[in-house]
Design an enzyme around this catalytic site. Structure first.
Site, PDB file in Angstrom:
ATOM      1  N   ARG A  29       0.854  -1.189   0.000  1.00  0.00           N
ATOM      2  CA  ARG A  29       0.000   0.000   0.000  1.00  0.00           C
ATOM      3  C   ARG A  29       0.890   1.239   0.000  1.00  0.00           C
ATOM      4  NH1 ARG A  29      -3.409  -2.547  -1.591  1.00  0.00           N
ATOM      5  NH2 ARG A  29      -5.511  -2.934  -0.812  1.00  0.00           N
TER       6      ARG A  29
ATOM      7  N   HIS B  62      -0.049   0.172  -9.748  1.00  0.00           N
ATOM      8  CA  HIS B  62      -0.857  -0.702  -8.875  1.00  0.00           C
ATOM      9  C   HIS B  62      -1.413  -1.915  -9.648  1.00  0.00           C
ATOM     10  CE1 HIS B  62      -3.428  -0.741  -4.968  1.00  0.00           C
ATOM     11  NE2 HIS B  62      -3.271  -1.972  -5.418  1.00  0.00           N
TER      12      HIS B  62
END
Ligand code: NDP
Ligand code: OXD
Length: 314
Positions: free
Chosen positions: A229, A277
């Site tokens: 993250r 991502h």
């Protein structure tokens, strides 16, 4: 049994198409469909909007499209007491394993250095070290961390790992807790972050962490790979460390703000490998089979292997 899909930034219609047949004649609603919110038993959510749980007064379980549940747990409207079950399956795990192996090998083979030389048309030979002389340290010894370590073992790296509680992983020197962090970092040349984002882990990839990594074994300096993250990293510290040589290079798949801002200094750093991502995307075909199975097992009263512990935050 009714299921509501509330997924932002992904092909929600594609998920509905795949889940429908797997759930037989049971209704799968999307947000714009006409339905009574009180009739919804399950919600499958990703990056939920502010009204995601409004009126869902009879929810049996919340299903997380992502393996990481930080955005769900931070949601102001999250209903109390409803179990949360996250995505975790061999397809997702295999994708993350492949990302980690690709990035570790790239940095071990000094990829960013040789690409920079190529841009300058420079012929300077530096021998990449033997895999056996490189320590790869994985933060987070959960589903993804363990799979990455198992794959890396095949290359001969010396492996270390760090987690919250004690973990035994064959062939890996394991460290845990706050007291284990610095000893773990001091043994690590290539740091791979596969931690969940929680109160304890936010900002853990910072200047202090970078300076604690082992130096002198990987030419150019230690490397950080973050596939977990964005808020785990302090991006300003990362940019400074990549510029001043505290870090030799990095691979970053996740960012404090996504998409990464056009003016982020990271874009321009030749020693920073950026991906948007995509380290391990939840696949609709595999995901539909997984969640249909979760609903079936939940309805049958079976135990849920990927139940989120709200107090722990993952
Ligand atoms: P798991 O829950 O299986 O594993 C989490 C690991 O982190 C556990 O080993 C846990 O320790 C450890 N951990 C948690 N808190 C701490 C802490 N404070 N200090 C030290 N260790 C800690 O998660 P997964 O492996 O399934 O996924 C990890 C993360 O990867 C997800 O949360 C998600 O954010 C990210 N992800 C990113 C993707 C991408 O495409 N970029 C795709 C999929 C996931 P313990 O063993 O003691 O419980
Ligand atoms: C996840 C992700 O958490 O894709 O699964 O980031």
């Amino acid at each position: 049994m009714t299921l509501l899909l509330h997924m932002n930034g992904v092909d929600e219609a594609g998920w509905a198409d795949r889940l429908g047949p797997l759930l037989g004649d049971r209704p799968v609603y999307r947000r714009d469909d006409h339905f009574d919110p009180a009739s919804i038993d399950y919600i499958l959510a990703w990056k939920p909007g502010p009204d995601a749980f409004a009126g869902l007064s009879n929810l049996k379980a919340i299903l997380s499209y992502g393996a990481g549940v930080d955005s769900l747990l931070d949601h102001r409207g999250l209903p109390d007491g409803v179990p949360i079950i996250r995505f975790s399956d061999p397809d997702l795990t295999g994708r993350m394993r492949d990302y980690v192996v690709a990035e570790v090998l790239a940095h071990h083979r000094l990829e960013t250095r040789f690409r920079a030389q190529q841009r300058r048309r420079e012929w300077t030979q530096i021998a990449p070290p033997r895999a056996e002389d490189i320590n790869v340290g994985v933060m987070g010894l959960g589903v993804l961390g363990k799979a990455a370590l198992a794959a890396l073992a095949g290359f001969g790296y010396d492996l270390v790992g760090w987690s919250r509680s004690s973990n035994i992983v064959p062939g890996v020197r394991a460290f845990w807790g706050a007291e284990g962090l610095v000893p773990f970092l001091e043994k690590t040349d290539i740091l791979v972050c596969l931690l969940p984002l929680t109160r304890e882990t936010r900002g853990i990839l910072n200047a202090k962490t970078f300076s604690a990594l082992r130096r002198g074994w990987l030419p150019g300096g230690p490397v950080v790979i973050n596939a977990a993250r964005g808020a785990l990293q302090v991006e300003a510290d990362l940019a400074v460390a990549l510029r001043d040589g505290t870090l030799g290079a990095a691979s970053v798949d996740v960012f404090e703000t996504e998409p990464l801002a056009l003016d982020s200094p990271l874009w321009g750093l030749h020693n920073c490998r950026i991906t948007p991502h995509v380290a391990a995307v939840s696949d609709p075909a595999a995901g539909a089979i997984y969640f249909a199975g979760v609903i079936r097992d939940f309805e049958a009263g079976w135990s849920m292997p990927h139940l989120v512990d709200r107090a722990r935050g993952y």
